[in-house]
Scaffold this active site. Structure first.
Site, PDB file in Angstrom:
ATOM      1  N   GLY A   1       5.222   1.342  -2.770  1.00  0.00           N
ATOM      2  CA  GLY A   1       6.303   0.704  -1.989  1.00  0.00           C
ATOM      3  C   GLY A   1       6.511  -0.728  -2.456  1.00  0.00           C
ATOM      4  O   GLY A   1       7.645  -1.151  -2.750  1.00  0.00           O
ATOM      5  N   HIS A   2       5.406  -1.480  -2.549  1.00  0.00           N
ATOM      6  CA  HIS A   2       5.508  -2.866  -3.039  1.00  0.00           C
ATOM      7  C   HIS A   2       6.016  -2.892  -4.481  1.00  0.00           C
ATOM      8  O   HIS A   2       6.860  -3.709  -4.848  1.00  0.00           O
ATOM      9  CB  HIS A   2       4.130  -3.538  -3.020  1.00  0.00           C
ATOM     10  CG  HIS A   2       3.497  -3.651  -1.676  1.00  0.00           C
ATOM     11  ND1 HIS A   2       2.390  -2.920  -1.308  1.00  0.00           N
ATOM     12  CD2 HIS A   2       3.803  -4.413  -0.597  1.00  0.00           C
ATOM     13  CE1 HIS A   2       2.034  -3.241  -0.077  1.00  0.00           C
ATOM     14  NE2 HIS A   2       2.879  -4.139   0.388  1.00  0.00           N
TER      15      HIS A   2
HETATM   16  P1  AMP Z   1       3.621  -6.028   3.437  1.00  0.00           P
HETATM   17  O1  AMP Z   1       2.619  -6.241   2.354  1.00  0.00           O
HETATM   18  O2  AMP Z   1       3.290  -4.910   4.354  1.00  0.00           O
HETATM   19  O3  AMP Z   1       3.953  -7.317   4.156  1.00  0.00           O
HETATM   20  O4  AMP Z   1       4.974  -5.587   2.725  1.00  0.00           O
HETATM   21  C1  AMP Z   1       5.576  -6.397   1.740  1.00  0.00           C
HETATM   22  C2  AMP Z   1       6.943  -5.874   1.458  1.00  0.00           C
HETATM   23  O5  AMP Z   1       6.852  -4.530   0.979  1.00  0.00           O
HETATM   24  C3  AMP Z   1       7.839  -5.829   2.718  1.00  0.00           C
HETATM   25  O6  AMP Z   1       9.141  -6.248   2.351  1.00  0.00           O
HETATM   26  C4  AMP Z   1       7.796  -4.384   3.101  1.00  0.00           C
HETATM   27  O7  AMP Z   1       8.945  -3.946   3.814  1.00  0.00           O
HETATM   28  C5  AMP Z   1       7.732  -3.704   1.729  1.00  0.00           C
HETATM   29  N1  AMP Z   1       7.194  -2.356   1.872  1.00  0.00           N
HETATM   30  C6  AMP Z   1       6.035  -1.986   2.463  1.00  0.00           C
HETATM   31  N2  AMP Z   1       5.913  -0.640   2.448  1.00  0.00           N
HETATM   32  C7  AMP Z   1       7.028  -0.155   1.862  1.00  0.00           C
HETATM   33  C8  AMP Z   1       7.499   1.161   1.565  1.00  0.00           C
HETATM   34  N3  AMP Z   1       6.818   2.234   1.871  1.00  0.00           N
HETATM   35  N4  AMP Z   1       8.697   1.273   0.943  1.00  0.00           N
HETATM   36  C9  AMP Z   1       9.429   0.179   0.626  1.00  0.00           C
HETATM   37  N5  AMP Z   1       9.033  -1.085   0.875  1.00  0.00           N
HETATM   38  C10 AMP Z   1       7.845  -1.252   1.489  1.00  0.00           C
END
Ligand code: AMP
Length: 282
Positions: free
Chosen positions: A36-37
């Site tokens: 995702g990241h």
């Molecule tokens: P986080 O590390 O959880 O703060 O996420 C960092 C970025 O990655 C944020 O913009 C999230 O929305 C994005 N993100 C996390 N999981 C996913 C996913 N499964 N698909 C797309 N973007 C994601």
């Protein structure tokens, strides 16, 4: 790939890049990186000359200390993944590097922060605004990449950009899912293998909602999703809500579900997972 822990290094790199008109893409993360990241990083790599990824587990956005303490920390692995992705710079600041000034950032979010996640995680979005504002000030990106997985966060960041009139393009990115449908999340690693098997029901319920929403009212679709998830003994819903996709104002029961967004937060044991699906006309 350069790994920086000092904000002065990032400020200098950004100044040098801007002096020769290089564009900067920014991907803020809390680490424990997954595809995702990386999908955000790949999009930034395509659209910019330089991509900066930050890894900072922001204590201010955790409303439960246990969630903060148990948040997965995999920095060495993250750095290896980013090297392979082709990312140019990783920023891994300490708390002091980010919060040199402890004041809280005041933004009028037009109620976006009081519903859904904001209602159940008090102070969460203030913490998000506090950190993203500061990171934007250090990185000064041309574009910043956010996942639709955190849909409410995405709208709040857009609102913050408008409020401060920052010259930053916010690029929304699609949700990346496991083959069985579960949205990728750093928190998924905290699930036992039995729990992990059962969490596929969350996305299954969302995808089934996508089949029935055209002819149904909001309450029918909401109840359908909630029942389907809660029939599973491992899962309990904190909320299932159908909202306007721009304002996130919850829709009333009798409204049509068409062109709305369905969002949910579900506990599997102690792990809290969020997901959403657009009930659009496609
Ligand atoms: P986080 O590390 O959880 O703060 O996420 C960092 C970025 O990655 C944020 O913009 C999230 O929305 C994005 N993100 C996390 N999981 C996913 C996913 N499964 N698909 C797309 N973007 C994601």
């Amino acid at each position: 790939m350069i790994v920086c822990t000092n904000r002065e290094d990032i400020l200098r790199i950004v100044e040098e890049a801007k002096a020769v008109s290089k564009s900067i893409g920014f991907v803020p993360t809390m680490g424990a990186l997954h595809q995702g990241h990386i999908s955000l990083v790949e999009k930034s790599l395509k659209q910019n000359n330089i991509t900066i990824v930050s890894i900072f587990i922001n204590p201010k956005q955790f409303n439960q200390s246990e969630d903060f303490e148990k948040y997965p920390r995999t920095l060495n692995k993250d750095i290896e993944i980013l090297k392979k992705s082709g990312c140019s710079i990783v920023f891994v600041p300490s708390y002091e590097q980010v919060y040199q000034d402890s004041s809280s950032i005041e933004v009028n979010l037009d109620g976006l922060d009081t519903v859904l996640e904001g209602k159940f995680r008090k102070g969460h979005f203030q913490g998000v605004v506090d950190v993203v504002y500061r990171l934007f000030k250090i990185v000064s990106p041309n574009r910043a990449y956010f996942g639709k997985k955190d849909y409410q966060q995405l709208l709040i960041i857009k609102k913050m950009i408008d409020y401060f009139d920052f010259n930053i393009e916010i690029v929304p990115c699609e949700i990346i899912r496991e083959p069985d449908g579960l949205a990728l999340s750093s928190r998924n690693t905290r699930l036992s293998s039995t729990e992990r098997d059962n969490t596929k029901v969350i996305s299954e319920a969302l995808f089934e909602a996508k089949k029935i929403y055209r002819n149904n009212q909001v309450n029918i679709v909401k109840n359908f999703v909630q029942n389907k998830i809660e029939q599973n003994n491992f899962l309990s819903c904190e909320y299932v809500e159908i909202c306007d996709p721009d304002t996130l104002k919850p829709c009333s029961s009798k409204q049509k579900a068409l062109n709305k967004i369905l969002l949910t937060a579900v506990y599997c044991g102690k792990v809290r997972l969020i997901d959403n699906i657009l009930l659009d006309s496609e």
